[in-house]
Design a protein around this motif. Sequence first.
Motif, PDB file in Angstrom:
ATOM      1  N   VAL A  41       0.838  -1.199   0.000  1.00 12.64           N
ATOM      2  CA  VAL A  41       0.000   0.000   0.000  1.00 12.64           C
ATOM      3  C   VAL A  41       0.882   1.261   0.000  1.00 12.64           C
ATOM      4  O   VAL A  41       0.645   2.195  -0.770  1.00 12.64           O
ATOM      5  CB  VAL A  41      -0.961  -0.022   1.214  1.00 12.64           C
ATOM      6  N   ILE A  64      -8.694   8.894  -3.266  1.00 17.23           N
ATOM      7  CA  ILE A  64      -8.789   8.568  -1.843  1.00 17.23           C
ATOM      8  C   ILE A  64      -9.590   9.678  -1.172  1.00 17.23           C
ATOM      9  O   ILE A  64      -9.172  10.834  -1.172  1.00 17.23           O
ATOM     10  CB  ILE A  64      -7.393   8.452  -1.198  1.00 17.23           C
ATOM     11  N   LEU A 107      -5.307   5.036   3.724  1.00 14.79           N
ATOM     12  CA  LEU A 107      -5.017   3.723   3.150  1.00 14.79           C
ATOM     13  C   LEU A 107      -4.756   2.687   4.240  1.00 14.79           C
ATOM     14  O   LEU A 107      -5.229   1.555   4.153  1.00 14.79           O
ATOM     15  CB  LEU A 107      -3.802   3.818   2.209  1.00 14.79           C
ATOM     16  N   GLU A 118      -8.040   1.732   5.783  1.00 16.39           N
ATOM     17  CA  GLU A 118      -8.788   0.817   4.911  1.00 16.39           C
ATOM     18  C   GLU A 118      -8.219  -0.594   4.993  1.00 16.39           C
ATOM     19  O   GLU A 118      -8.965  -1.575   5.021  1.00 16.39           O
ATOM     20  CB  GLU A 118      -8.783   1.326   3.471  1.00 16.39           C
ATOM     21  N   LEU A 119      -6.897  -0.705   5.019  1.00 20.78           N
ATOM     22  CA  LEU A 119      -6.245  -2.009   5.148  1.00 20.78           C
ATOM     23  C   LEU A 119      -6.667  -2.672   6.458  1.00 20.78           C
ATOM     24  O   LEU A 119      -7.069  -3.833   6.483  1.00 20.78           O
ATOM     25  CB  LEU A 119      -4.718  -1.832   5.093  1.00 20.78           C
ATOM     26  N   LYS A 126     -10.573  -4.052   3.999  1.00 15.85           N
ATOM     27  CA  LYS A 126     -10.931  -3.763   2.610  1.00 15.85           C
ATOM     28  C   LYS A 126      -9.988  -4.527   1.669  1.00 15.85           C
ATOM     29  O   LYS A 126      -8.805  -4.701   1.970  1.00 15.85           O
ATOM     30  CB  LYS A 126     -10.813  -2.250   2.373  1.00 15.85           C
ATOM     31  N   ILE A 171      -8.366  -0.825  -2.179  1.00 14.82           N
ATOM     32  CA  ILE A 171      -7.470   0.123  -1.513  1.00 14.82           C
ATOM     33  C   ILE A 171      -6.571   0.792  -2.544  1.00 14.82           C
ATOM     34  O   ILE A 171      -6.340   1.991  -2.495  1.00 14.82           O
ATOM     35  CB  ILE A 171      -6.608  -0.591  -0.444  1.00 14.82           C
TER      36      ILE A 171
END
Length: 115
Positions: A34, A73, A99, A102-103, A107, A112
């Motif tokens: 990511v 984003i 991010l 979200e991880l 997700k 992502i």
Amino acid sequence: MEHRIFSTPFSKIYPMYVQKAERKGRSRAELDQVIRWLTGYDETGLQRQLDAQADLRTFFAEAPRMHPNRTLITGLVCGVRVEEVEDPLMRNIRYLDKLVDELAKGKALEKILRQ
């Protein structure tokens, strides 16, 4: 006055990102993927920034290629809309925070990474 987060070493924040991801069953490898997607660093470049204890300003300034889809984003981080943050450096920091959130929330990586 400049925000103090700008001078915080990335190497101080990174372990917190790792903990957050791993607490939620995600791996460090996924976290690194990511971060590399957002910044354009390869594994060696990311490790070099950690070893050098580069501050966030330097970490983002030296990023090989900020991903063009990062503007996709959106949402809230610490009660602030990411897309409304005016300072470009702070916006990049918030993109990374979002991010990681979200991880940690489980997700899918494809979502992502805005694919």
